[in-house]
Design an enzyme around this catalytic site. Structure first.
Site, mmCIF file in Angstrom:
data_model
loop_
_atom_site.group_PDB
_atom_site.id
_atom_site.type_symbol
_atom_site.label_atom_id
_atom_site.label_comp_id
_atom_site.label_asym_id
_atom_site.label_seq_id
_atom_site.Cartn_x
_atom_site.Cartn_y
_atom_site.Cartn_z
ATOM 1 C CB CYS A 86 8.330 -31.882 -26.994
ATOM 2 S SG CYS A 86 7.794 -30.358 -26.248
ATOM 3 C CD GLN A 288 0.602 -18.237 -37.392
ATOM 4 O OE1 GLN A 288 1.015 -19.212 -36.775
ATOM 5 N NE2 GLN A 288 0.257 -18.325 -38.673
ATOM 6 C CE1 TYR A 317 -9.190 -21.595 -46.124
ATOM 7 C CE2 TYR A 317 -7.892 -20.534 -47.849
ATOM 8 C CZ TYR A 317 -8.771 -21.518 -47.454
ATOM 9 O OH TYR A 317 -9.217 -22.442 -48.368
ATOM 10 C CD GLU A 338 -11.072 -16.700 -40.109
ATOM 11 O OE1 GLU A 338 -9.925 -16.897 -40.564
ATOM 12 O OE2 GLU A 338 -11.705 -17.574 -39.485
ATOM 13 C CG ASP A 386 -1.967 -18.574 -43.138
ATOM 14 O OD1 ASP A 386 -1.622 -19.772 -43.065
ATOM 15 O OD2 ASP A 386 -1.754 -17.756 -42.223
ATOM 16 C CB CYS A 413 0.364 -24.938 -40.817
ATOM 17 S SG CYS A 413 -1.366 -25.330 -41.057
HETATM 18 N N1 SAH Z 1 -3.721 -15.745 -41.666
HETATM 19 C C1 SAH Z 1 -4.090 -15.850 -40.263
HETATM 20 C C2 SAH Z 1 -4.867 -17.118 -39.936
HETATM 21 C C3 SAH Z 1 -4.340 -18.415 -40.444
HETATM 22 S S1 SAH Z 1 -5.036 -19.869 -39.711
HETATM 23 C C4 SAH Z 1 -2.877 -15.723 -39.374
HETATM 24 O O1 SAH Z 1 -1.749 -15.875 -39.812
HETATM 25 O O2 SAH Z 1 -3.057 -15.442 -38.184
HETATM 26 C C5 SAH Z 1 -6.300 -20.326 -40.796
HETATM 27 C C6 SAH Z 1 -7.562 -19.542 -40.635
HETATM 28 O O3 SAH Z 1 -8.488 -20.029 -41.603
HETATM 29 C C7 SAH Z 1 -8.271 -19.677 -39.292
HETATM 30 O O4 SAH Z 1 -8.516 -18.391 -38.781
HETATM 31 C C8 SAH Z 1 -9.583 -20.394 -39.623
HETATM 32 O O5 SAH Z 1 -10.663 -19.972 -38.817
HETATM 33 C C9 SAH Z 1 -9.802 -20.006 -41.067
HETATM 34 N N2 SAH Z 1 -10.610 -20.892 -41.913
HETATM 35 C C10 SAH Z 1 -10.758 -22.231 -41.855
HETATM 36 N N3 SAH Z 1 -11.511 -22.685 -42.872
HETATM 37 C C11 SAH Z 1 -11.852 -21.592 -43.630
HETATM 38 C C12 SAH Z 1 -12.614 -21.408 -44.835
HETATM 39 N N4 SAH Z 1 -13.158 -22.442 -45.464
HETATM 40 N N5 SAH Z 1 -12.738 -20.163 -45.320
HETATM 41 C C13 SAH Z 1 -12.172 -19.101 -44.695
HETATM 42 N N6 SAH Z 1 -11.446 -19.229 -43.554
HETATM 43 C C14 SAH Z 1 -11.285 -20.442 -43.015
#
Ligand code: SAH
Length: 456
Positions: A86, A288, A317, A338, A386, A413
């Site tokens: 925190c 999340q 992603y 993913e 994402d 993020c």
């Molecule tokens: N959209 C989802 C996940 C977002 S987090 C949600 O909101 O829950 C980012 C995600 O990207 C993770 O699941 C991670 O495993 C994936 N990731 C990381 N590098 C990647 C890549 N090169 N290609 C595809 N996915 C990837």
């Protein structure tokens, strides 16, 4: 010739903090030379001690505050100790939101050169404490006693605590109970320095809507001593438990989760809802951590996508298909990509669970799979990304620019890599219409954003 610095190590000086860094330290300048001082807040006048000087910047320690920021909240120092992760707990929530919103604006201008982009006021939480549905607690040993809690900032010293200001009470309770049981059963803690011992981490994940709890026991050894007794006690003392998983991480590494996963008791997954969509979540999948704000974020992504039912959508992603399935309710077809195969298995299962038939999922790197789709003649009207903190891969951005989807929705993020990627997309023919920051992680320095881009 080396320039002499305006301050020396061990100097006591008076400063006024001008700014705050991305990891929450106050910034003061002496003749243009920046000093970073943990705990200092913009506007405050203070006495500091210089403890380190480097070529480009120095580090100081706060000695006395002469004039406090209206955003400062006083926390007794023992308390402060308790709340790992925190970094902003000494700032009122109103102050935190202001700081995060400013950070997004500054970074978009400085790195993204997006001078007149619309950045909306950040969407914060009504109750900014006890929101996290997941804990990953390092375990160690001190004076022959099993301890667990969090690492002190910038160290590998474990602070022994069962409290967390930001975790859900059910998650705190699960960690506390598992820790007690392991201690009673004499399961040896992992020793980081010698790479000996057994128990490395306790992880707990909780579905806030379904009240289902998963606990993952992470050990160095394949053998988990007292396994049956451990399971029996956990089941007896944690009524919400639905799944106990054993994960083995035999490597010398900071990475928490290891190579082997084995269900010890109950289900392989727990379930949760975001809005009306039900999700299965397995041990290795990203999900999340703030369920309340996740809904706010996904609603924004859906609003920006502005679907009529005719669109082909790509969700890069996609994790366990969270955003994909949200979008599928309004799109013609959604394709999710993913890199974690287990997450793709979850995504497929989640589509079935919700009887969603217009979503397909592929395991692989977004920067490999999407260019391949494009070469095969498959394009999208709307593309959602994402990515993790490092942002989108350059190859993916180039494919987007060539593929020319009408709309891009960028969930991020990390404002720094968002700004970098928006600049590339702008130069490739897109216009950033607006950006909505969402506070997914109160009390911490993390900021989430959703950006809406249109093809020019
Ligand atoms: N959209 C989802 C996940 C977002 S987090 C949600 O909101 O829950 C980012 C995600 O990207 C993770 O699941 C991670 O495993 C994936 N990731 C990381 N590098 C990647 C890549 N090169 N290609 C595809 N996915 C990837």
């Amino acid at each position: 010739m080396s320039r002499t610095l305006p301050v020396n190590k061990n100097d006591y000086i008076d400063v006024v903090f001008e700014d705050i860094t991305h990891d929450g330290a106050g910034v003061a300048k002496v003749e243009g030379y920046p000093l970073f001082i943990p705990n200092g807040l913009p506007g405050e006048k203070a006495k500091i001690k210089v403890i380190k000087t480097g070529k480009g910047y120095g580090i100081g320690r706060l000695i006395e505050i002469y004039e406090k920021s209206p955003y400062r909240v006083d926390i007794p120092s023992e308390e402060k100790h308790k709340y790992g992760g925190c970094q902003l707990e000494h700032i009122s929530y109103k102050g935190q939101l202001k700081y995060k919103e400013n950070q997004v604006r500054q970074v978009l201008t400085r790195i993204g050169k997006l001078e007149d982009v619309v950045v909306h006021p950040i969407l914060g939480m009504e109750e900014p404490f006890h929101y996290r549905n997941k804990a990953q607690v390092p375990v160690g040993e001190k004076d022959g006693k099993l301890i667990a809690g969090f690492f002190k900032q910038r160290s590998h010293e474990i602070v022994d605590t069962n409290e967390s200001l930001i975790q859900l009470p059910e998650v705190n309770e699960a960690v506390k109970v598992v820790k007690e049981i392991c201690s009673e059963l004499g399961i040896p803690a992992y020793q980081e320095e010698s790479h000996k011992g057994v128990l490395r981490h306790i992880m707990a994940r909780y579905g806030k809507q379904t009240e289902e709890l998963m606990v993952v026991i992470i050990t160095r050894t394949t053998d988990l001593p007292q396994k049956n007794k451990l399971v029996e006690e956990m089941v007896a003392r944690l009524p919400k438990l639905k799944s106990i998983v054993h994960n083995v991480n035999s490597k010398r590494t900071n990475v928490i989760i290891g190579e082997k996963t084995n269900v010890l008791w109950g289900n392989e997954v727990i379930y949760d809802y975001i809005g009306d969509v039900k999700f299965a979540i397995s041990t290795l999948s990203f999900y999340q951590v703030n369920p309340v704000q996740t809904k706010v974020l996904y609603d924004k992504a859906l609003e920006y996508a502005n679907l009529s039912g005719e669109e082909n959508v790509i969700d890069a992603y996609c994790g366990i298909g969270t955003i994909s399935l949200f979008l599928a309710q309004k799109a013609k077809k959604v394709f999710g990509v993913e890199v974690v195969p287990e997450a793709i298995e979850d995504a497929k299962r989640n589509a079935e669970l919700n009887e969603i038939t217009n979503a397909e999922f592929a395991a692989g790197e977004a920067e490999v799979v999407i260019p391949k789709w494009y070469k095969e003649g498959n394009t999208a009207d709307v593309l959602v990304v994402d990515p993790p903190r490092k942002g989108c891969d350059e190859a993916l951005l180039q494919t987007i620019i060539e593929m020319k989807p009408k709309k891009v929705v960028y969930v991020s993020c990390n404002p720094g890599t968002l700004a970098r990627d928006l600049r590339i997309l702008e130069d490739g023919g897109y216009r950033t219409v607006e950006v909505q920051p969402v506070d997914m992680f109160p009390m911490t320095t993390h900021v989430e954003c959703c950006a809406w881009l249109e093809r020019k």
